[in-house]
Design an enzyme around this catalytic site. Structure first.
Site, PDB file in Angstrom:
ATOM      1  N   GLU A 116       0.904  -1.112   0.077  1.00 44.62           N
ATOM      2  CA  GLU A 116      -0.100  -0.129  -0.126  1.00 44.62           C
ATOM      3  C   GLU A 116       0.923   1.073  -0.255  1.00 44.62           C
ATOM      4  OE1 GLU A 116      -2.663  -0.021   3.541  1.00 44.62           O
ATOM      5  OE2 GLU A 116      -3.047  -2.283   3.324  1.00 44.62           O
ATOM      6  N   LYS A 118       2.504   4.609   1.388  1.00 46.25           N
ATOM      7  CA  LYS A 118       2.368   5.063   2.867  1.00 46.25           C
ATOM      8  C   LYS A 118       1.863   6.568   2.889  1.00 46.25           C
ATOM      9  CE  LYS A 118       5.279   4.836   6.867  1.00 46.25           C
ATOM     10  NZ  LYS A 118       5.222   6.220   7.383  1.00 46.25           N
ATOM     11  N   ASP A 120       1.451  10.227   3.905  1.00 43.21           N
ATOM     12  CA  ASP A 120       2.326  11.027   5.060  1.00 43.21           C
ATOM     13  C   ASP A 120       1.439  11.907   5.450  1.00 43.21           C
ATOM     14  OD1 ASP A 120       4.223  11.710   6.356  1.00 43.21           O
ATOM     15  OD2 ASP A 120       5.026  13.261   4.968  1.00 43.21           O
ATOM     16  N   TYR A 226      -7.273   2.136   6.506  1.00 37.61           N
ATOM     17  CA  TYR A 226      -6.273   0.763   5.965  1.00 37.61           C
ATOM     18  C   TYR A 226      -6.152  -0.201   6.832  1.00 37.61           C
ATOM     19  CZ  TYR A 226      -3.070   3.650   8.676  1.00 37.61           C
ATOM     20  OH  TYR A 226      -2.478   4.327   9.803  1.00 37.61           O
ATOM     21  N   LYS A 314      10.833   2.871   2.739  1.00 37.30           N
ATOM     22  CA  LYS A 314      11.034   4.350   3.006  1.00 37.30           C
ATOM     23  C   LYS A 314      11.828   4.941   1.566  1.00 37.30           C
ATOM     24  CE  LYS A 314       9.072   6.108   6.849  1.00 37.30           C
ATOM     25  NZ  LYS A 314       9.998   6.915   7.677  1.00 37.30           N
ATOM     26  N   CYS A 408       9.740  49.478  -1.056  1.00 37.92           N
ATOM     27  CA  CYS A 408       9.189  48.509  -1.813  1.00 37.92           C
ATOM     28  C   CYS A 408       9.925  48.487  -3.007  1.00 37.92           C
ATOM     29  CB  CYS A 408       7.795  48.979  -2.068  1.00 37.92           C
ATOM     30  SG  CYS A 408       6.943  48.078  -3.353  1.00 37.92           S
ATOM     31  N   CYS A 411       7.400  50.278  -6.117  1.00 41.31           N
ATOM     32  CA  CYS A 411       6.864  51.732  -6.382  1.00 41.31           C
ATOM     33  C   CYS A 411       7.911  52.672  -5.377  1.00 41.31           C
ATOM     34  CB  CYS A 411       5.545  51.897  -5.424  1.00 41.31           C
ATOM     35  SG  CYS A 411       5.536  51.632  -3.650  1.00 41.31           S
ATOM     36  N   CYS A 426       4.615  46.391   1.609  1.00 38.97           N
ATOM     37  CA  CYS A 426       4.575  47.978   1.235  1.00 38.97           C
ATOM     38  C   CYS A 426       3.592  48.732   1.834  1.00 38.97           C
ATOM     39  CB  CYS A 426       4.520  47.722  -0.459  1.00 38.97           C
ATOM     40  SG  CYS A 426       4.344  49.332  -1.075  1.00 38.97           S
ATOM     41  N   CYS A 431       0.034  50.972  -4.462  1.00 40.85           N
ATOM     42  CA  CYS A 431       1.317  50.539  -5.118  1.00 40.85           C
ATOM     43  C   CYS A 431       0.900  49.808  -6.430  1.00 40.85           C
ATOM     44  CB  CYS A 431       1.967  49.693  -4.161  1.00 40.85           C
ATOM     45  SG  CYS A 431       3.559  48.618  -4.740  1.00 40.85           S
TER      46      CYS A 431
HETATM   47  S1  IVH Z   1      -0.465   0.204   8.826  1.00 39.09           S
HETATM   48  C1  IVH Z   1       0.838  -1.884  12.905  1.00 39.09           C
HETATM   49  N1  IVH Z   1      -0.795   1.454   6.430  1.00 39.09           N
HETATM   50  O1  IVH Z   1       2.595   5.192   8.754  1.00 39.09           O
HETATM   51  C2  IVH Z   1       0.930  -0.760  11.762  1.00 39.09           C
HETATM   52  N2  IVH Z   1       0.182   2.702   8.034  1.00 39.09           N
HETATM   53  O2  IVH Z   1       5.283   4.358  10.120  1.00 39.09           O
HETATM   54  C3  IVH Z   1      -0.212   0.054  11.320  1.00 39.09           C
HETATM   55  N3  IVH Z   1       0.685   4.744   7.342  1.00 39.09           N
HETATM   56  O3  IVH Z   1       1.429   5.028  12.146  1.00 39.09           O
HETATM   57  C4  IVH Z   1       0.119   0.844  10.374  1.00 39.09           C
HETATM   58  N4  IVH Z   1      -0.237   4.710   5.325  1.00 39.09           N
HETATM   59  O4  IVH Z   1       0.457   6.556  10.579  1.00 39.09           O
HETATM   60  C5  IVH Z   1      -0.285   1.477   7.459  1.00 39.09           C
HETATM   61  N5  IVH Z   1      -1.275   2.308   4.282  1.00 39.09           N
HETATM   62  C6  IVH Z   1      -0.831   2.386   5.365  1.00 39.09           C
HETATM   63  C7  IVH Z   1      -0.218   3.624   5.985  1.00 39.09           C
HETATM   64  C8  IVH Z   1       0.305   3.652   7.236  1.00 39.09           C
HETATM   65  C9  IVH Z   1       0.406   5.468   6.263  1.00 39.09           C
HETATM   66  C10 IVH Z   1       1.358   5.510   8.570  1.00 39.09           C
HETATM   67  C11 IVH Z   1       0.658   5.318   9.903  1.00 39.09           C
HETATM   68  C12 IVH Z   1       1.754   4.540  10.839  1.00 39.09           C
HETATM   69  C13 IVH Z   1       2.848   5.007  10.347  1.00 39.09           C
HETATM   70  C14 IVH Z   1       3.934   3.711  10.457  1.00 39.09           C
END
Ligand code: IVH
Length: 668
Positions: A116, A118, A120, A226, A314, A408, A411, A426, A431
């Site tokens: 999946e 991740k 942010d 998720y 990551k 400025c 102007c 300004c 202006c």
């Molecule tokens: S599963 C037990 N799925 O990443 C683990 N986490 O570094 C449960 N996150 O705390 C997390 N997308 O805030 C999961 N598709 C995804 C995610 C996800 C973002 C974040 C989440 C978690 C952190 C872990």
């Protein structure tokens, strides 16, 4: 208390069901069913009925997303199932190590993975009891978090009620801010001289931990769900089935997950998204890899901090080295003077970057950024290029420090840095640079939409002293425009015609065009629809504004401040004298392209989404005409529930008949 008539109760249920459905299509499926205007109309009806019969108000009504008073503080919640975090891997080798550990713990078993994106943002937990959202909480330290239910409810993609859910259900997901919402929020904060958020994750976290849910509501957060943490009924045997189950219940599940037969397929997924993720509207910082079978997950278990059945790949941070050639200054429409770095072009997170924001004087000082420096750049929130730091080791000694000018740059009038603010402004209200930015906004597509008034023409009009504010645009003469560079007879006539035609624009375009701080398109529409005319808006008090959908205290305050300024009132008066439409209802100009233009329409039965009066107005707005009885001249019959004899008559005469859904589609 007045008794609630049965038909009112029914209507309220109906309105709620419709609004829930429309929210789901809009925010979860990204596929709106009705126009904003139709949605707002139903919402207004619901709010009105709930006002008349307060005993009907329920915390799960769609009208209650932004409800309640600011709180004093947060209450803590214990997580029955701890919210763990994930281990990280940074390379193919480390991913293979993870896979090896998993398979060693499950000898002889086949292991599939779900990969999946991740997202942010920040993790939240949502608990539903009997299908109703009961608690929304932050992760906190994993054992206890904070109860942020009122803030969670403002996220429109979070269902307030579920159908077909077990008695107890707890799901986990990620709340995020889109790249666009992040960029907009930061640019507003920059203009207002407020501190910026470093990235959408911080912005989302700051927005969720607001004591006043109205502030959260204005931040436009999203969510992807998720995981299933608890359920009173068994729901699924695999992570893939969990995701499908959650989506089926009405949660927003990120659609880009993939079932992978082995770790090499996971690696392919990781590589596919390495660049593609920059095209997503939200920030991702990696890939989450989960063992698919929940039985295998249970067998693998967890360490104190993180599960053994999942890990996060990551991506390396996207940064690039380049040379800062120059620092230029831009004057915004509120007078804020922003320094911008001119860069040697460099590839970064999917695009070529030539400019980077330096934000303000302090930013440049703190990082000791000099012209000629080699710098490290990145994109905050994958969208705003920023200078991260100077590579001091390669300095040659001829780099030039930058000094913010006290005047400025456009102007020449004095600039000031108000106490407590990071921004220089300004001081000259007229202006030309401010005026230029304000006019660019005024004539832009989503605002007053005057075609042919491009930057070059606007600059000339300002330089020639022909235009000192937006109202001057409407008194330009043929001779004045004709004398500008590259304006012939034809283009002059076209431009003047476009300016004239724009005067018919509905009020919301004008409100947006005025450039009132924090008033975006959506807020402008809300204001225009609610007040109906500029005259009534001008009389509005702060308390008339704050109760409106999506108008938080910040927007309300800004509108009141704007309207209290005599210079702004004068401008509005001059615009009115110039003949600009100050009403929201367009003067009925039936577009020839409208499917109802010139048509005789008969309504019969009850429509569930609008009153008869609203249906009549909607038809008339599109150039149609309502008649009360069916004859050979009738073009169309709209039949709602329990239609009367008119329907039979229409059938006899062979007049086309449509139902409510088709009717709504025509109005869209
Ligand atoms: S599963 C037990 N799925 O990443 C683990 N986490 O570094 C449960 N996150 O705390 C997390 N997308 O805030 C999961 N598709 C995804 C995610 C996800 C973002 C974040 C989440 C978690 C952190 C872990």
């Amino acid at each position: 208390m007045t008794q609630v008539p049965e038909n009112v109760r029914q209507r309220v249920d109906e309105l709620r069901a419709l609004l829930h459905k429309y929210d789901y299509h809009y925010y979860v499926l990204d596929n709106p069913l009705v126009s904003d205007a139709q949605y707002d109309q139903l919402m207004r009806q619901l709010i009105q009925l709930e006002k008349e019969y307060p005993q009907l108000i329920s915390p799960h009504s769609p009208s209650q997303r932004v409800g309640g008073q600011p709180r004093e503080g947060f209450v803590t919640v214990r997580h029955d199932v701890p919210m763990l975090s994930l281990g990280n891997v940074f390379s193919y080798g480390e991913l293979q190590d993870f896979d090896r550990r998993v398979r060693q713990a499950l000898p002889g078993q086949k292991v599939e993975y779900v990969a999946e994106l991740k997202i942010d943002g920040l993790a939240v937990s949502l608990t539903y009891r009997e299908g109703l959202l009961a608690v929304g909480a932050t992760r906190g330290d994993g054992e206890t978090g904070e109860d942020i239910t009122p803030n969670i409810k403002t996220i429109r993609a979070v269902p307030l009620l579920l159908s077909g859910a077990p008695e107890l259900l707890e799901v986990r997901g990620e709340v995020y801010m889109s790249k666009q919402a992040f960029a907009r929020l930061n640019s507003e904060r920059e203009e207002a001289g407020e501190p910026l958020f470093a990235n959408p994750r911080n912005a989302a976290a700051g927005s969720l931990r607001q004591l006043d849910p109205a502030v959260t509501a204005g931040r436009h957060l999203g969510i992807f769900v998720y995981a299933l943490a608890r359920s009173s009924q068994p729901a699924a045997a695999t992570q893939a089935a969990v995701l499908e189950y959650l989506a089926g219940l009405g949660f927003k599940v990120n659609p880009h997950w993939r079932l992978c037969a082995d770790i090499d397929q996971v690696w392919e997924y990781v590589q596919e998204w390495q660049q593609a993720r920059f095209d997503l509207p939200y920030v991702t910082d990696g890939i989450v890899i989960k063992v698919n079978s929940l039985t295998q997950q249970a067998a693998l278990g967890a360490t104190a901090k993180s599960p053994r059945w999942a890990t996060a790949f990551k991506y390396p941070p996207e940064q690039a080295r380049t040379v800062l050639r120059d620092i230029i200054l831009r004057v915004g429409r509120t007078g804020v003077i922003t320094p911008t770095a001119v860069l040697e072009p460099v590839r970064l997170a999917g695009t070529t970057v030539t400019r980077a924001s330096l934000h303000n004087e302090d930013y440049i000082k703190e990082k000791d950024i000099r012209i000629g420096d080699t710098v490290l750049v990145h994109k905050a929130g994958e969208i705003i290029p920023e200078v991260l730091e100077v590579v001091k080791e390669v300095r040659r000694g001829d780099e030039r420090p930058f000094v913010m000018p006290a005047r400025c740059p456009e102007c020449g009038q004095p600039a000031v840095r108000p106490a407590g603010e990071a921004a220089w402004r300004c001081t000259n209200q007229s202006c030309p640079a401010r005026l230029y930015e304000a006019l660019v906004h005024f004539v832009s597509r989503p605002a007053y939409d005057i075609a042919g008034l491009g930057p070059a023409v606007l600059r000339q009009l300002i330089e020639a002293g022909l235009v000192r504010d937006a109202a001057d645009l409407f008194s330009l003469t043929f001779e004045q425009v004709r004398q500008l560079e590259r304006m012939g007879d034809k283009s002059t006539a076209n431009l003047l015609a476009a300016i004239q035609a724009s005067k018919q624009n509905p009020l919301h375009r004008l409100i947006f065009a005025l450039g009132i701080r924090y008033v975006g398109e959506k807020a402008a529409r809300t204001l225009a629809r609610h007040f109906g005319s500029m005259e009534r808006l001008l009389e509005a008090k702060e308390e008339d504004l704050t109760g409106l959908p999506e108008i938080g205290p910040r927007i309300a305050g800004s509108v009141v401040e704007y309207l209290a300024n005599p210079a702004n009132r004068q401008l509005i008066e001059r615009l009115q004298k110039a003949g600009l439409n100050m009403q929201e209802e367009p003067r009925p100009v039936a577009a020839a392209t409208s499917p109802l233009a010139g048509k005789k329409v008969v309504l019969t039965g009850t429509l569930s989404s609008m009153t008869r009066q609203q249906a009549k107005e909607a038809v008339e707005k599109l150039g149609g005409e309502i008649s009360s009885s069916v004859s050979k001249k009738t073009d169309l019959v709209v039949a709602g529930a329990d239609p009367g004899s008119k329907l039979d008559k229409a059938r006899q005469l062979g007049v086309p008949v449509i139902g409510e859904q088709e009717f709504l589609a025509l109005l869209r």
